[in-house]
Design an enzyme around this catalytic site. Structure first.
Site, PDB file in Angstrom:
ATOM      1  CG  ASN A  65      -4.909   5.381   6.751  1.00  0.00           C
ATOM      2  OD1 ASN A  65      -5.615   5.760   7.691  1.00  0.00           O
ATOM      3  ND2 ASN A  65      -4.148   4.303   6.810  1.00  0.00           N
ATOM      4  CD  GLU A  66      -1.285   5.002  10.445  1.00  0.00           C
ATOM      5  OE1 GLU A  66      -0.601   4.186   9.806  1.00  0.00           O
ATOM      6  OE2 GLU A  66      -1.558   4.850  11.638  1.00  0.00           O
ATOM      7  CD  GLU A  79      -5.722   3.521  12.045  1.00  0.00           C
ATOM      8  OE1 GLU A  79      -4.829   2.692  12.287  1.00  0.00           O
ATOM      9  OE2 GLU A  79      -5.874   4.037  10.932  1.00  0.00           O
ATOM     10  CD  GLU A 104      -3.553  -3.934   8.131  1.00  0.00           C
ATOM     11  OE1 GLU A 104      -2.710  -3.094   8.460  1.00  0.00           O
ATOM     12  OE2 GLU A 104      -4.712  -3.660   7.747  1.00  0.00           O
ATOM     13  CE  LYS A 105      -3.755 -14.825   6.381  1.00  0.00           C
ATOM     14  NZ  LYS A 105      -2.701 -13.972   5.756  1.00  0.00           N
ATOM     15  CG  PHE A 106      -3.091 -13.836  11.716  1.00  0.00           C
ATOM     16  CD1 PHE A 106      -4.184 -14.660  11.975  1.00  0.00           C
ATOM     17  CD2 PHE A 106      -2.179 -14.240  10.746  1.00  0.00           C
ATOM     18  CE1 PHE A 106      -4.357 -15.861  11.300  1.00  0.00           C
ATOM     19  CE2 PHE A 106      -2.343 -15.437  10.069  1.00  0.00           C
ATOM     20  CZ  PHE A 106      -3.437 -16.249  10.342  1.00  0.00           C
ATOM     21  CG  HIS A 107      -4.305  -5.520  13.258  1.00  0.00           C
ATOM     22  ND1 HIS A 107      -5.214  -4.949  14.127  1.00  0.00           N
ATOM     23  CD2 HIS A 107      -3.256  -4.657  13.199  1.00  0.00           C
ATOM     24  CE1 HIS A 107      -4.725  -3.794  14.560  1.00  0.00           C
ATOM     25  NE2 HIS A 107      -3.538  -3.596  14.012  1.00  0.00           N
ATOM     26  NE  ARG A 136      -0.601   0.299   4.950  1.00  0.00           N
ATOM     27  CZ  ARG A 136      -1.219   0.316   6.114  1.00  0.00           C
ATOM     28  NH1 ARG A 136      -2.536   0.284   6.176  1.00  0.00           N
ATOM     29  NH2 ARG A 136      -0.541   0.355   7.244  1.00  0.00           N
ATOM     30  CD1 TRP A 144       0.979  -3.304  12.445  1.00  0.00           C
ATOM     31  CD2 TRP A 144       2.791  -2.563  13.523  1.00  0.00           C
ATOM     32  NE1 TRP A 144       0.552  -2.377  13.376  1.00  0.00           N
ATOM     33  CE2 TRP A 144       1.653  -1.905  14.046  1.00  0.00           C
ATOM     34  CE3 TRP A 144       4.031  -2.260  14.061  1.00  0.00           C
ATOM     35  CZ2 TRP A 144       1.713  -0.968  15.078  1.00  0.00           C
ATOM     36  CZ3 TRP A 144       4.117  -1.328  15.088  1.00  0.00           C
ATOM     37  CH2 TRP A 144       2.964  -0.698  15.584  1.00  0.00           C
TER      38      TRP A 144
END
Ligand code: GLA
Length: 689
Positions: free
Chosen positions: A167-168, A325, A373-376, A129, A333
């Site tokens: 974003n950020e 956030e 980010e599926k394990f975030h 991204r 990460w």
């Protein structure tokens, strides 16, 4: 239920809050929401559960570009229309992303020149991204066109309570070294210096045959064989921050043409992102918003969280801000992504609120099942609504409702800590006396000691008015301008108490050493002069006469009016001053010429705090208890956050908001819990930032 959209209007250096029409003023409770990752039948369940939790502000379209503009010639707003309507029907405010944070594949395929280039000249490719060059006019053209399309379509929609630009900004693409960036850097330098002569002087190019004879010779600080020109690097940091700020302003101006909703973007005030000088950014956002994640790579993640919250409040000049956030549990990460123990997310959230946040939001609502980010963690985890995590989310929603009357109140503080992104960049440049001196570590050390003393700190910009404070701490302000140093000196001469720590006042804004003895700009104030730095090796340390030990740093200091508070007892500097105190005008300048061990630093600051007349809100030292006061016109709100394993007891009189109970004389806070007591204004604290 409606949400109070609060617009922060900025005058020269005062930000005041202007509310718009509302029934109820609640604290914001929300999240990033990525409905494009889910089939529509899930959306209805999301609405039901968001309402159950009391969610009232949802950020959407953050990564929406490829969905709403699937091809260059094709816009498709059907899904975004539908989700905005759905949120609106459910009385949930929309924090609308402009959707520009990540360009879609068609754009980077058609215009590969928008891709960022790192310092070794290699390109960073799509597939992640934020793969865009901040200076690319091509990227800006497409992104601003998208912003305009979104602003026109939704600018008057009643659900839109806030605009979320990109974003950020700079999370991944803060620096680009491509030829387009080189041109933009040169233009920035021409605006700063006007003539090549003044650039050559500022950059000290007499050194190593670096003198420029034409603007076209100047490059970004691409990878070199040796160390690079430090001022060139420093100016590239400044340029890079300004470049993304100008990008933000470009989007914000478009939004403001089509909408009266407040505009913001999510800052990253945190230990591991250094690239943006948010003192420059803050005046351009209508509401200051920050993203914060506990960083388990740090020595003390909890203190860093408190520091980040105080720094964010500083950016808001003391006005309330929004935590845009944070995570419910683990992130994805860090090398090891630690989960939060039960109660930790509540404590983290209410620490932000205690320190001035009027809103608590998360990344993200529903945990992804694909992508990196599926394990975030998320508010609604993979395990679903029956999970313990979701119960904690419901508890937080209820707690924020119970605290709604604190909205708009301001944090009470008698101490200022001078904090500077420019000093951070400059301190951490190559070729410094010791790589063990890292700016943010030095800031955190002083902050943590004050935290442990129960002292709340306002984080202020160099040059800020200090007159309201009983004490000002200046950790490692290596780079300081004459004017900024003068403000600190004037504060002391008119009665203020100042603590300066080593490696402060050393250079001016061009990274040019101040002559005549260290610590340069603060020599008069501190009444000392040092002729040589003598950093310590590895885990070497020195005994001090106070009983503390000095680590990392020593210097050859002579007294020039100051008195010795502690001297070295070992090593080649034995007998010389390590810690000093100087009466200066009506005030006092303390100098810490070495890095005291944690215990020694806390003891030293306890003495300083007492002499300056600073009141610890509660004697919390060593108890892991955080106590902060927010003040409204009518009340004080005492937040007590017990991070420890033992019960905490404090004297208090008033009404506890989270459990709706009277407090008569003593407040007991069980381990791991939080209490917020509404009480009368305390006469001890007359400073409200
Ligand atoms: C940042 C980003 C989010 C998400 C989180 C994960 O804050 O803004 O999109 O990637 O990190 O922690």
């Amino acid at each position: 239920m409606t949400i109070e959209a609060e617009l922060t209007v900025q005058t020269d250096d005062v930000r005041t809050s202007v509310g718009s029409s509302h029934d109820a003023a609640l604290l914001e409770f929300g999240c990033d929401y990525n409905p494009e990752q889910w089939p529509r039948e899930v959306w209805a369940e999301d609405m039901r559960l968001m309402r159950e939790a009391g969610v009232n502000l949802v950020a959407i379209n953050i990564f929406g570009w490829a969905s709403i503009q699937p091809k260059e010639s094709e816009f498709d707003f059907e899904a975004l229309d539908a989700i905005i309507e759905l949120l609106h029907q459910n009385h949930i405010g929309v924090n609308l992303g402009t959707g520009t944070s990540s360009p879609p594949p068609w754009l980077s395929t058609k215009h590969p020149e928008i891709l960022p280039v790192v310092d070794d000249g290699t390109t960073r490719w799509p597939g992640g991204r934020q793969a865009w060059c901040p200076s690319s006019p091509v990227f800006r053209r497409y992104a601003f066109a998208l912003t305009e399309a979104v602003a026109i379509r939704y600018g008057q929609h009643p659900a839109v309570k806030l605009w979320h630009v990109s974003n950020e900004l700079g999370c991944h693409n803060a620096y680009c070294f491509c030829d387009v960036s080189a041109g933009a850097f040169r233009r920035w330098l021409i605006a700063r210096y006007a003539t090549l002569d003044s650039l050559n002087t500022a950059w000290g190019t007499a050194f190593w045959s670096q003198r420029y004879s034409d603007w076209s010779e100047i490059l970004p600080p691409r990878l070199t064989l040796s160390t690079s020109n430090p001022t060139q690097q420093l100016d590239f940091d400044r340029f890079s921050s300004d470049e993304l700020l100008s990008y933000y302003i470009g989007e914000a101006e478009i939004l403001r043409r089509h909408s009266s909703a407040p505009v913001t973007t999510n800052f990253m005030v945190t230990a591991h992102i250094t690239s943006q000088d948010y003192w420059q950014w803050a005046p351009h956002v209508d509401i200051v918003a920050n993203d914060h994640y506990l960083d388990h790579r740090l020595a003390s993640p909890l203190h860093e969280l408190s520091f980040a919250a105080d720094a964010t409040r500083g950016l808001a000049l003391g006005s309330p801000w929004i935590l845009m956030e944070q995570s419910v549990g683990a992130v994805n990460w860090q090398p090891r992504n630690l989960a939060k123990v039960p109660g930790e997310m509540m404590r983290n959230s209410l620490t932000h609120v205690a320190r001035g946040a009027d809103g608590v939001c998360f990344f993200q609502w529903r945990a992804s099942i694909q992508g990196s980010e599926k394990f975030h963690s998320a508010m609604l985890p993979h395990a679903g609504e029956g999970s313990e995590k979701f119960s904690e989310v419901l508890e937080l929603g209820a707690a924020l409702q119970a605290l709604k009357e604190i909205r708009g109140s301001r944090v009470v503080s008698q101490v200022a800590l001078v904090f500077s992104w420019e000093a951070w960049w400059a301190t951490d440049l190559d070729s410094r006396p010791s790589e063990d001196v890292r700016y943010i570590d030095q800031v955190h050390r002083v902050y943590t000691a004050l935290w442990e003393l129960g002292v709340t700190v306002d984080v202020v910009q160099p040059g800020a008015d200090l007159s309201a404070y009983a004490l000002v701490v200046v950790p490692c302000l290596y780079l300081v301008t004459d004017r900024q140093a003068q403000v600190i000196e004037d504060y002391a001469s008119s009665g203020g108490h100042v603590v300066v720590t080593f490696f402060s006042g050393i250079v001016d804004e061009d990274d040019r050493v101040r002559l005549g003895g260290y610590p340069g700009a603060f020599r008069e104030l501190l009444g000392v002069s040092s002729e040589e730095f003598q950093p310590l090796a590895g885990d070497e340390s020195r005994a001090l006469s106070s009983g503390a030990r000095g680590h990392v740093w020593t210097e050859v200091t002579s007294l020039r009016g100051a008195e010795t508070v502690a001297s070295y007892e070992s090593g080649s500097l034995a007998g010389r001053p390590a810690v000093t105190r100087n009466s200066f005008g009506e005030g006092v300048g303390w100098y810490l010429g070495t890095q005291l061990d944690a215990e020694g630093l806390t003891q030293f600051l306890a003495t300083v705090v007492a002499e300056a007349g600073v009141h610890a809100i509660a004697p919390t030292r060593g108890e892991d208890v955080e106590v902060v006061i927010r003040r409204s016109d009518d009340n004080d709100y005492v937040f007590v956050i017990n991070h420890g394993d033992a019960e905490a007891e404090l004297p208090a009189q008033g009404f506890e908001l989270l459990h709706s109970s009277a407090v008569d004389g003593a407040l007991t806070v069980p381990p791991g819990e939080v209490r917020v007591v509404r009480t009368a204004h305390s006469p001890n604290y007359d400073t409200v930032s």
